[in-house]
Design a protein around this motif. Structure first.
Motif, PDB file in Angstrom:
ATOM      1  N   GLY A  17      58.119 102.321  94.900  1.00 36.60           N
ATOM      2  CA  GLY A  17      57.057 103.085  94.349  1.00 36.60           C
ATOM      3  C   GLY A  17      57.934 104.033  93.408  1.00 36.60           C
ATOM      4  N   SER A  27      43.490 103.931  99.344  1.00 35.38           N
ATOM      5  CA  SER A  27      44.837 104.528  99.676  1.00 35.38           C
ATOM      6  C   SER A  27      44.911 105.811  98.813  1.00 35.38           C
ATOM      7  CB  SER A  27      45.789 103.518  99.371  1.00 35.38           C
ATOM      8  OG  SER A  27      46.078 103.486  97.767  1.00 35.38           O
ATOM      9  N   GLY A  55      55.979 109.175  94.435  1.00 38.60           N
ATOM     10  CA  GLY A  55      54.735 108.301  95.201  1.00 38.60           C
ATOM     11  C   GLY A  55      54.213 109.137  96.171  1.00 38.60           C
ATOM     12  N   ASP A  56      54.969 110.233  96.626  1.00 37.65           N
ATOM     13  CA  ASP A  56      54.532 110.824  97.906  1.00 37.65           C
ATOM     14  C   ASP A  56      53.320 111.682  97.331  1.00 37.65           C
ATOM     15  OD1 ASP A  56      54.270 112.816 100.155  1.00 37.65           O
ATOM     16  OD2 ASP A  56      56.122 112.026 100.831  1.00 37.65           O
ATOM     17  N   PRO A  57      52.220 111.601  98.377  1.00 37.74           N
ATOM     18  CA  PRO A  57      50.997 112.341  97.936  1.00 37.74           C
ATOM     19  C   PRO A  57      51.339 114.004  98.031  1.00 37.74           C
ATOM     20  CG  PRO A  57      50.348 110.770  99.522  1.00 37.74           C
ATOM     21  CD  PRO A  57      51.948 110.711  99.448  1.00 37.74           C
ATOM     22  N   GLU A  97      47.786 106.352  98.066  1.00 34.08           N
ATOM     23  CA  GLU A  97      49.338 106.327  97.342  1.00 34.08           C
ATOM     24  C   GLU A  97      49.026 106.021  96.040  1.00 34.08           C
ATOM     25  OE1 GLU A  97      49.935 106.210 101.590  1.00 34.08           O
ATOM     26  OE2 GLU A  97      48.426 105.033 100.388  1.00 34.08           O
ATOM     27  N   ARG A 124      50.864 100.068 100.400  1.00 33.17           N
ATOM     28  CA  ARG A 124      50.894 101.346 100.862  1.00 33.17           C
ATOM     29  C   ARG A 124      52.142 101.773 101.077  1.00 33.17           C
ATOM     30  NH1 ARG A 124      45.352 101.610 104.077  1.00 33.17           N
ATOM     31  NH2 ARG A 124      45.412  99.412 103.958  1.00 33.17           N
ATOM     32  N   LEU A 131      54.659 101.757  98.044  1.00 29.50           N
ATOM     33  CA  LEU A 131      54.628 102.755  97.087  1.00 29.50           C
ATOM     34  C   LEU A 131      55.228 104.125  97.779  1.00 29.50           C
ATOM     35  CD1 LEU A 131      50.864 102.285  95.694  1.00 29.50           C
ATOM     36  CD2 LEU A 131      53.221 102.034  94.448  1.00 29.50           C
ATOM     37  N   ARG A 132      55.182 104.230  98.864  1.00 32.44           N
ATOM     38  CA  ARG A 132      55.771 105.456  99.611  1.00 32.44           C
ATOM     39  C   ARG A 132      57.316 105.685  99.767  1.00 32.44           C
ATOM     40  NH1 ARG A 132      51.483 104.654 103.522  1.00 32.44           N
ATOM     41  NH2 ARG A 132      53.099 103.799 104.995  1.00 32.44           N
TER      42      ARG A 132
END
Length: 602
Positions: free
Chosen positions: A285, A300, A345-347, A302, A276, A279-280
């Motif tokens: 990511g 997650s 990769g940021d939501p 991510e 996680r 990926l951020r």
């Protein structure tokens, strides 16, 4: 003795026995029963067939726990268990387990007893519309007419054999996704008659078609032929129930393995525990260009965010779940004023309208990895280890052997301090993971603890289950009891089924601890991390916008249940582990049915 007309004096009993015999032949080895009047023919025929040889019967006092117990049996055996209920609300109490079975693709057969046609729709007691009660969660439903003739002739047996095999095929996924099937069986009075043991034919092992009942993977999709990418940028994502193939595919592709704790692939040299966080990170990511997904990722934000990017090629191996895992089809809902500034990769970036997913039945890897692939994996694995750090290394073992008396004394003080240390969630998750081995089973409840385990525990090839189809907190202990029952029957070694859950998850399934005095007990260790409420909500957005008093009352719902009095009153042993030393001791306790309460500190 060949199956012939039993002629017990009750058409209900004759038909019930024949149906169960045919289900057994089709590979159903377990029948879970909750007591009831309208279903008595099925219940009594089941126990008679158990004595004659053909099935194992498990009696649970209420239908909700019975449904989850059947779910656990199927999780461990990979074949459907049948669950028998009487009519009315009894059937509806199966709904949570049926929904979980549907969404996670676990086979199950509901045998719901009902009134005959002439007693429906006229206000008869305990009568409602049962066929189709579960809606689209159970696509295979058959409303079976009440038998009216004594005995079971060849034509009736042939019809019941066909019906049984159709139900098993539907549950096991022969033609679609595996999941629950329903046979709604009507019965007229007399609702049962005695079955002498010598009049009941068992089902010999050589007539039981276990392969027919075994859950199958989705078919009808192509196999993806993949090669290690020219410029390394592939990750393999293993969600719940992905299976061991995910580890193999990651190794053959030269890709980091991002495996959730209940994936069945949380092991191997390519495993990245802190996926996680990475990926951020744009350096990790943001460098991903291809993702191969197996199982159902649920732990997650991510992972969905990665798969929604238009610069990431996504290949999903279609698993057993009812719905395909396809975050790219999600409608935009996270775009905000800062979305444009968010890194890959940021939501906050939201799903891309250009993101697309390719669904396949399997992955076949051709070609060889190169040194740059090993370097790509090494970067991820090394960074993950750095994020994890050394943890709490504990007392210095070199000091224990030191010639310096002061150093030895310091070691002893540190050892005592460690053993007196209160337990937090990470310590609890790591301790339970550490004592679980391949001959054991670990069941994780849907609480904050599964997320702590997913974020911290290292690779180990063990069997882990969690009800992640709908990720509900109900039925966790009942599911574990079903897993334990199937494990103890099939395994020569004596393993422990261990459950790790929060206090609210425990309270949602107290019925699981109630077992009839005529039923066998199972080797189950229930470990309760008690933080007196729903800690998981503290990490969600709601905690940032809600006044503390409202948060406590409406979301965290603090409670002060005396766990010891509750579980000992229900016949279980109880242990309390308030410190690390206590926890180490009680986790190796040989007690067969024990609840271990661990008060948690933040």
């Amino acid at each position: 003795m060949a199956d012939g007309p039993v002629a017990s004096g009750s058409p209900a009993t004759d038909a019930a026995l024949a149906l169960l015999q045919e289900l057994a032949r089709a590979g159903v080895t377990d029948v879970v029963v909750s007591p009831g009047s309208r279903s008595q023919a099925l219940a009594l025929a089941a126990v008679a067939l158990e004595r004659a040889g053909g099935i194992s019967v498990h009696v649970r006092l209420d239908e909700r726990t019975a449904g989850f117990f059947a779910l656990g049996l199927a999780v461990e055996s990979n074949r459907p268990a049948a669950v028998v209920t009487t009519s009315g609300t009894a059937v509806a109490n199966l709904h949570p387990a049926v929904l979980e079975a549907h969404h996670s693709g676990v086979p199950m057969i509901v045998l719901s007893a009902d009134r005959p046609d002439e007693l429906r729709g006229i206000g008869s007691n305990q009568t409602t519309v049962q066929p189709g009660m579960f809606g689209p969660a159970v696509p295979f439903v058959r409303d079976v007419e009440a038998p009216s003739t004594h005995g079971v002739d060849e034509s009736v047996r042939t019809a019941l054999r066909t019906l049984a095999r159709q139900a098993v095929a539907a549950a096991a996924g022969h033609t679609g996704q595996p999941g629950p099937a329903q046979l709604n069986v009507a019965f007229r009075e007399p609702l049962s008659a005695g079955l002498p043991d010598e009049g009941v034919d068992g089902v010999p092992d050589d007539e039981v078609d276990l392969a027919y009942a075994t859950r199958r993977a989705h078919t009808g999709l192509p196999v993806a032929d993949l090669t290690p990418d020219d410029e390394p940028g592939t990750v393999v994502i293993a969600g719940h129930d992905a299976g061991e193939d995910a580890e193999r595919i990651a190794w053959e592709l030269g890709a980091p393995l991002l495996a959730e704790v209940s994936s069945g692939a949380r092991f191997g040299r390519n495993l990245v525990v802190t996926y996680r966080e990475l990926l951020r990170d744009a350096a990790f990511g943001g460098a991903v260009r291809r993702a191969v997904v197996l199982g159902h990722p649920t732990l997650s934000r991510e992972v969905p965010a990665l798969l929604q990017r238009d610069d990431v090629e996504t290949i999903v191996v279609r698993g057993h779940t009812a719905d395909p895992f396809d975050p790219a089809r999600a409608s935009p809902h996270r775009h905000g004023p800062d979305a444009a500034d968010a890194s890959p990769g940021d939501p906050r970036r939201g799903p891309s309208p250009d993101a697309a997913t390719t669904f396949v039945s399997d992955v076949r890897v051709t070609g060889r990895t190169r040194p740059e692939h090993r370097a790509w994996v090494g970067r991820w694995v090394g960074a993950s280890r750095q994020v994890l750090g050394d943890g709490d290394a504990g007392p210095d073992l070199d000091a224990k052997r030191s010639a310096d008396r002061a150093e030895r004394n310091k070691f002893l003080r540190d050892e005592v301090a460690l053993r007196r240390r209160p337990v937090d969630r990470v310590m609890l998750a790591e301790a339970v993971w550490g004592v679980t081995w391949p001959h054991d089973r670990l069941v994780l409840g849907a609480s904050q603890l599964i997320r702590e385990a997913d974020a911290r525990v290292l690779g180990k090839k063990i069997r882990v289950h969690a009800n992640r189809g709908l990720a509900g907190i109900d039925g966790t202990v009942s599911t574990a009891l079903g897993i334990a029952a199937a494990l103890e029957r099939s395994s020569a070694s004596v393993g422990t089924t261990r459950v790790l859950l929060g206090d609210l998850t425990l309270l949602h399934d107290l019925g699981a601890f109630v077992t009839g005095t005529e039923e066998p007990t199972h080797r189950v260790q229930v470990v309760v991390g008690n933080d007196h409420g729903g800690a998981i909500f503290r990490g969600l957005e709601v905690a940032k916008t809600t006044p503390d008093a409202d948060m406590r009352r409406m979301m965290s719902t603090p409670q002060h249940v005396d766990v010891e009095r509750v579980v000992t009153g229900l016949g279980w042993e109880y242990r309390r582990a308030a410190t690390w030393g206590d926890l180490e001791r009680v986790l190796t306790d040989p007690a067969e049915r024990v609840v271990i309460e661990v008060p948690l500190v933040d």
